[in-house]
Design a protein around this motif. Structure first.
Motif, mmCIF file in Angstrom:
data_model
loop_
_atom_site.group_PDB
_atom_site.id
_atom_site.type_symbol
_atom_site.label_atom_id
_atom_site.label_comp_id
_atom_site.label_asym_id
_atom_site.label_seq_id
_atom_site.Cartn_x
_atom_site.Cartn_y
_atom_site.Cartn_z
ATOM 1 N N GLY A 29 0.804 -1.214 0.000
ATOM 2 C CA GLY A 29 0.000 0.000 0.000
ATOM 3 C C GLY A 29 0.838 1.266 0.000
ATOM 4 O O GLY A 29 0.296 2.364 0.152
ATOM 5 N N LEU A 30 2.147 1.131 -0.164
ATOM 6 C CA LEU A 30 3.025 2.303 -0.164
ATOM 7 C C LEU A 30 3.117 2.887 -1.569
ATOM 8 O O LEU A 30 3.281 2.158 -2.542
ATOM 9 C CB LEU A 30 4.424 1.927 0.317
ATOM 10 N N ASP A 31 3.041 4.216 -1.657
ATOM 11 C CA ASP A 31 3.252 4.861 -2.947
ATOM 12 C C ASP A 31 4.756 5.070 -3.144
ATOM 13 O O ASP A 31 5.564 4.806 -2.243
ATOM 14 C CB ASP A 31 2.474 6.167 -3.046
ATOM 15 N N GLY A 32 5.127 5.542 -4.309
ATOM 16 C CA GLY A 32 6.546 5.712 -4.633
ATOM 17 C C GLY A 32 7.270 6.666 -3.707
ATOM 18 O O GLY A 32 8.412 6.408 -3.298
ATOM 19 N N GLU A 33 6.631 7.763 -3.364
ATOM 20 C CA GLU A 33 7.261 8.755 -2.492
ATOM 21 C C GLU A 33 7.488 8.185 -1.088
ATOM 22 O O GLU A 33 8.549 8.375 -0.491
ATOM 23 C CB GLU A 33 6.399 10.010 -2.416
ATOM 24 N N THR A 34 6.494 7.479 -0.576
ATOM 25 C CA THR A 34 6.614 6.885 0.756
ATOM 26 C C THR A 34 7.692 5.807 0.757
ATOM 27 O O THR A 34 8.496 5.723 1.692
ATOM 28 C CB THR A 34 5.268 6.297 1.210
ATOM 29 N N LEU A 35 7.713 4.988 -0.279
ATOM 30 C CA LEU A 35 8.726 3.948 -0.382
ATOM 31 C C LEU A 35 10.123 4.561 -0.442
ATOM 32 O O LEU A 35 11.044 4.088 0.234
ATOM 33 C CB LEU A 35 8.459 3.070 -1.604
#
Length: 76
Positions: A29-35
């Motif tokens: 459920g992580l988006d690219g920025e969070t990852l």
């Protein structure tokens, strides 16, 4: 011309793309920025297991807030 080894070292973009694919396969459920933020934190010395626990707790809390908002309850 000598091989500098650059062709064997994946670029940062390729690495992030691979990590994003793994993240999607694992349904994080992580988006690219969070990852990317998580990767930077781990590179900076944050314990990955502790970070995972914090993220799981934040996702649980976020779900609880959304559920209470959709049912008309206030969350305080």
């Amino acid at each position: 011309m000598a091989d500098t080894g650059r062709s064997r070292v994946p670029s940062a973009r390729e690495t992030m793309e691979t990590l994003m694919e793994i993240s999607k396969l694992l349904n994080t459920g992580l988006d690219g920025e969070t990852l990317a933020t998580c990767v930077r934190l781990c590179e900076g010395g944050v314990n990955p297991e502790a970070l995972a626990l914090v993220i799981q707790e934040l996702l649980r809390e976020s779900s609880a807030v959304k559920a209470s908002e959709s049912s008309g309850q206030s969350y305080s």
